[in-house]
Design a protein around this motif. Structure first.
Motif, PDB file in Angstrom:
ATOM      1  N   VAL A  51      26.958 -47.183  25.972  1.00 52.02           N
ATOM      2  CA  VAL A  51      28.144 -48.027  26.095  1.00 52.02           C
ATOM      3  C   VAL A  51      29.242 -47.376  26.929  1.00 52.02           C
ATOM      4  O   VAL A  51      29.973 -48.058  27.633  1.00 52.02           O
ATOM      5  N   GLN A 223      26.378 -58.506  17.392  1.00 48.40           N
ATOM      6  CA  GLN A 223      27.422 -58.169  18.374  1.00 48.40           C
ATOM      7  C   GLN A 223      28.572 -59.162  18.295  1.00 48.40           C
ATOM      8  O   GLN A 223      29.723 -58.805  18.520  1.00 48.40           O
ATOM      9  N   THR A 287      30.181 -57.309  14.265  1.00 47.08           N
ATOM     10  CA  THR A 287      31.551 -57.342  14.726  1.00 47.08           C
ATOM     11  C   THR A 287      31.902 -58.800  15.009  1.00 47.08           C
ATOM     12  O   THR A 287      31.073 -59.525  15.546  1.00 47.08           O
ATOM     13  N   ASP A 354      39.144 -53.132  18.495  1.00 50.51           N
ATOM     14  CA  ASP A 354      38.975 -52.164  19.570  1.00 50.51           C
ATOM     15  C   ASP A 354      39.895 -52.562  20.718  1.00 50.51           C
ATOM     16  O   ASP A 354      40.142 -53.756  20.932  1.00 50.51           O
ATOM     17  N   PHE A 355      40.367 -51.556  21.450  1.00 49.39           N
ATOM     18  CA  PHE A 355      41.091 -51.795  22.712  1.00 49.39           C
ATOM     19  C   PHE A 355      40.471 -50.918  23.793  1.00 49.39           C
ATOM     20  O   PHE A 355      39.985 -49.822  23.506  1.00 49.39           O
ATOM     21  N   ILE A 356      40.503 -51.412  25.000  1.00 47.89           N
ATOM     22  CA  ILE A 356      40.107 -50.594  26.152  1.00 47.89           C
ATOM     23  C   ILE A 356      41.360 -50.355  26.982  1.00 47.89           C
ATOM     24  O   ILE A 356      42.076 -51.324  27.284  1.00 47.89           O
ATOM     25  N   LYS A 386      38.795 -45.347  26.584  1.00 42.57           N
ATOM     26  CA  LYS A 386      39.158 -45.329  28.003  1.00 42.57           C
ATOM     27  C   LYS A 386      38.056 -46.064  28.745  1.00 42.57           C
ATOM     28  O   LYS A 386      36.862 -45.830  28.487  1.00 42.57           O
ATOM     29  N   TYR A 387      38.431 -46.945  29.649  1.00 45.70           N
ATOM     30  CA  TYR A 387      37.432 -47.699  30.399  1.00 45.70           C
ATOM     31  C   TYR A 387      36.446 -46.753  31.084  1.00 45.70           C
ATOM     32  O   TYR A 387      36.838 -45.780  31.721  1.00 45.70           O
TER      33      TYR A 387
HETATM   34  N1  SAH Z   1      30.134 -56.601  20.381  1.00 39.75           N
HETATM   35  C1  SAH Z   1      31.308 -55.936  20.103  1.00 39.75           C
HETATM   36  C2  SAH Z   1      31.472 -54.588  20.743  1.00 39.75           C
HETATM   37  C3  SAH Z   1      30.329 -53.749  21.153  1.00 39.75           C
HETATM   38  S1  SAH Z   1      30.689 -52.314  22.091  1.00 39.75           S
HETATM   39  C4  SAH Z   1      32.461 -56.810  20.545  1.00 39.75           C
HETATM   40  O1  SAH Z   1      32.351 -57.580  21.448  1.00 39.75           O
HETATM   41  O2  SAH Z   1      33.505 -56.659  20.007  1.00 39.75           O
HETATM   42  C5  SAH Z   1      31.952 -51.537  21.139  1.00 39.75           C
HETATM   43  C6  SAH Z   1      33.220 -51.341  21.880  1.00 39.75           C
HETATM   44  O3  SAH Z   1      33.056 -50.452  22.950  1.00 39.75           O
HETATM   45  C7  SAH Z   1      33.799 -52.585  22.529  1.00 39.75           C
HETATM   46  O4  SAH Z   1      34.507 -53.369  21.627  1.00 39.75           O
HETATM   47  C8  SAH Z   1      34.684 -52.012  23.608  1.00 39.75           C
HETATM   48  O5  SAH Z   1      35.981 -51.802  23.135  1.00 39.75           O
HETATM   49  C9  SAH Z   1      34.041 -50.674  23.912  1.00 39.75           C
HETATM   50  N2  SAH Z   1      33.408 -50.669  25.231  1.00 39.75           N
HETATM   51  C10 SAH Z   1      32.343 -51.377  25.631  1.00 39.75           C
HETATM   52  N3  SAH Z   1      32.064 -51.120  26.916  1.00 39.75           N
HETATM   53  C11 SAH Z   1      32.983 -50.217  27.344  1.00 39.75           C
HETATM   54  C12 SAH Z   1      33.234 -49.563  28.582  1.00 39.75           C
HETATM   55  N4  SAH Z   1      32.478 -49.799  29.641  1.00 39.75           N
HETATM   56  N5  SAH Z   1      34.269 -48.698  28.640  1.00 39.75           N
HETATM   57  C13 SAH Z   1      35.039 -48.462  27.566  1.00 39.75           C
HETATM   58  N6  SAH Z   1      34.864 -49.057  26.379  1.00 39.75           N
HETATM   59  C14 SAH Z   1      33.844 -49.926  26.269  1.00 39.75           C
END
Ligand code: SAH
Ligand code: SF4
Ligand code: F3S
Length: 540
Positions: A51, A223, A287, A354-356, A386-387
């Motif tokens: 992820v 998910q 989630t 969650d936050f990105i 962090k993204y």
């Molecule tokens: N299905 C869940 C989340 C699955 S991934 C939903 O949609 O809420 C879990 C968390 O990882 C996500 O909610 C997101 O905040 C984070 N995430 C996913 N991809 C990411 C990325 N490329 N960079 C940073 N955070 C990420």
């Protein structure tokens, strides 16, 4: 010949933890034994997560260690399972020759034969050593067959917690697999394939067997778990049983149920499990997707006391512009409406998410919108990430990763600090109340420090079955997922509390956790002098 010993390490989400449990059950049935020490194992398996880049780097370093052991002449079979195997595909085998087998999350039912083939012949071809879905799971013609095999893996799970290697009192049950949402930053739709919904009878049967085997808390996994919807009669197996089926598209999900069709919605599934498996004391789900969170679900939660009033519904950003680039399908206003409705129907509910931060093009103003949301909404906690640009996602191709790592770090810290303030307020409002806490572990609390999201603690676990546990701290969770610690009552053995639900008076709070006192405890009949008489009588 002595049994083959397996070391299995899991990275990533709860879905992966459940997969590892199923793998463990499956291999145990075939005579494999498991060890917690990789040095004892002839088969080393990493169940991986893709992820974020960070999740993958941990695995690469493990692969390096096993690679060195193999170069030194140790005879180890090394397998990479899960989302990283699926995402990297054969290139991982080429780059890491020490890897013997690869198995994607949609193919885990094939793992025993992969291990078998690799062990029988060193010359096994790459095809004999890999099981990856590739694009297959998104091709509907092949889908039902592929997913049915996987359904069999869920159906054949080991219910004995020792065989499964899970805690005796808490278990997870998958209700959907895969994801169709395609948030632009996310690898999951690629690694886990199309969204598939399991038949309600399979789910309920599984919950019942887990409860019969001692589980008192069951977490339903998906998910976008609240988008569960099973249409009866649409998919059956050759022998006429209901089969897993592809989830409805958005239009079908939003449309009224057509006349003559029988559908089980998520709310109905929750109610059925609640009513038909009454020995589950706590029913959870993660989630939730904030979009289309039906009122029917909230009302079912209100009417069913054993469904935990906890909503993990990631917002991801407070900026409508960024939410749009993320393809989340809702605005901040819609999220706030969802949260307000949830708290109106379930005043005791806790909301988390969650936050990105640092999504491409995120301006100070966009980021401020996330901050504002964390200040204003009563989030119990948020995991803040962090993204991380991921190969195979839309975002990596469409939007350059233009926010520097320094700025991502800074925003991450700012949001974490704000979340700590919000968490402290949410926690403080619970002080003085008596709540049921499911005790999960015994620990010596050396240092309680925030890791992610300002809520996870670092605990030093007490050695199992240690004789003097009277001074240890008990740690557990409320139905709303508040973490609560408390002292072991004088003269009691702390280990006897694990896996029990006990009444606790919440006395203090911090941003991280609540501290409380056991009102009375069932293990020794001890009655503490805190709390009320009526609460004392709660104990069986
Ligand atoms: N299905 C869940 C989340 C699955 S991934 C939903 O949609 O809420 C879990 C968390 O990882 C996500 O909610 C997101 O905040 C984070 N995430 C996913 N991809 C990411 C990325 N490329 N960079 C940073 N955070 C990420
Ligand atoms: Fe990823 Fe979005 Fe699916 Fe969650 S809903 S798994 S973030 S694509
Ligand atoms: Fe990771 Fe796959 Fe879960 S990418 S978060 S293990 S679905």
């Amino acid at each position: 010949m002595s049994a083959t010993t397996v070391y299995l390490e899991t990275f990533g989400c709860q879905m992966n933890e459940l997969d590892s449990e199923l793998v463990r059950g499956q291999l145990s049935t075939l005579g494999y034994t498991f060890s917690d020490n990789p040095d004892d194992a002839q088969v080393v398996l990493f169940n991986t997560c893709s992820v974020r880049e960070h999740a993958e780097s941990k695995v690469y370093s493990r692969l390096g260690i096993v690679g060195k052991r193999k170069l030194a002449g140790e005879n180890i079979l090394l397998g990479v399972l899960g989302c990283m195997a699926e995402r990297d595909g054969l290139s991982l085998l080429q780059r890491y020759p020490q890897v013997d087998i690869m198995c994607g999350p949609g193919e885990l039912d094939k793992l025993p034969s992969l291990i078998d083939a690799a062990r029988r012949s060193e010359a096994a071809t790459a095809a004999e050593r890999t099981a990856l879905a590739g694009n297959r799971t998104r091709r509907s013609a092949a889908l039902s067959a592929v997913q049915d095999d996987l359904e069999n893996l869920d159906l054949s799970r080991a219910f004995d917690p020792v065989v499964a290697g899970r805690s005796a009192f808490a278990a997870q049950v998958r209700i959907t697999r895969g994801c169709n949402k395609f948030c632009t930053y996310c690898v999951v739709p690629n690694t886990r394939g199309a969204e598939v919904h399991r038949p309600p009878d399979h789910i309920i049967d599984e919950c019942r067997k887990l409860a019969d085997a001692g589980a008192i808390e069951i977490t339903l996994l998906g998910q976008t778990v609240n988008h569960y919807r099973y249409e009866h009669g649409a998919a059956v197996t050759i022998d006429g049983r209901e089969a897993a089926q592809i989830g409805p598209g958005l239009a079908a999900f939003r449309a009224a149920i057509p006349a003559g069709k029988r559908v089980t919605t998520f709310a109905q599934l929750l109610r059925r499990i609640h009513d038909e498996v009454p020995h589950i004391a706590r029913l959870r789900f993660v989630t939730s997707y904030p979009r289309d969170f039906g009122r029917d679900i909230l009302e079912t939660m209100r009417d069913c006391p054993r469904i935990c009033r906890y909503l993990h519904a990631p917002a991801q950003s407070g900026s409508d512009r960024i939410l749009k680039l993320m393809n989340r399908g809702y605005t901040r206003g819609e999220y706030e409406t969802f949260a307000a409705e949830a708290l109106e129907i379930l005043p005791d509910a806790t909301i988390a998410g969650d936050f990105i931060v640092g999504f491409p093009t995120e301006t100070d103003e966009d980021f401020e919108a996330s901050c504002d949301m964390v200040r204003k909404l009563p989030f119990k906690n948020n995991f803040i990430f962090k993204y991380s640009p991921r190969p195979g996602t839309v975002a990596i191709d469409r939007f350059p990763d233009d926010i520097s790592n320094e700025l991502k770090k800074l925003r991450n810290n700012v949001l974490l600090n704000l979340q700590s303030e919000t968490s402290a307020r949410v926690h403080a409002a619970w002080v003085g109340r008596t709540v049921d806490v499911l005790i999960e572990e015994v620990c010596t609390q050396r240092d309680a420090q925030p890791i992610r999201g300002g809520v996870e603690l670092r605990w030093e676990r007490n050695a199992n079955n240690s004789t003097d546990t009277s001074r240890a701290t008990l740690r557990g969770r409320t139905a709303g997922d508040l973490i609560v610690s408390m002292d072991t009552p004088h003269g009691a053995n702390a280990n006897e509390f694990v896996g029990r639900i006990v009444p606790v008076l919440l006395q203090n709070s911090s941003a991280l956790l609540m501290h409380g006192a056991l009102i009375a405890h069932p293990a020794t009949g001890h009655k503490s002098n805190v709390g009320t008489t009526s609460a004392n009588t709660l104990v069986p």
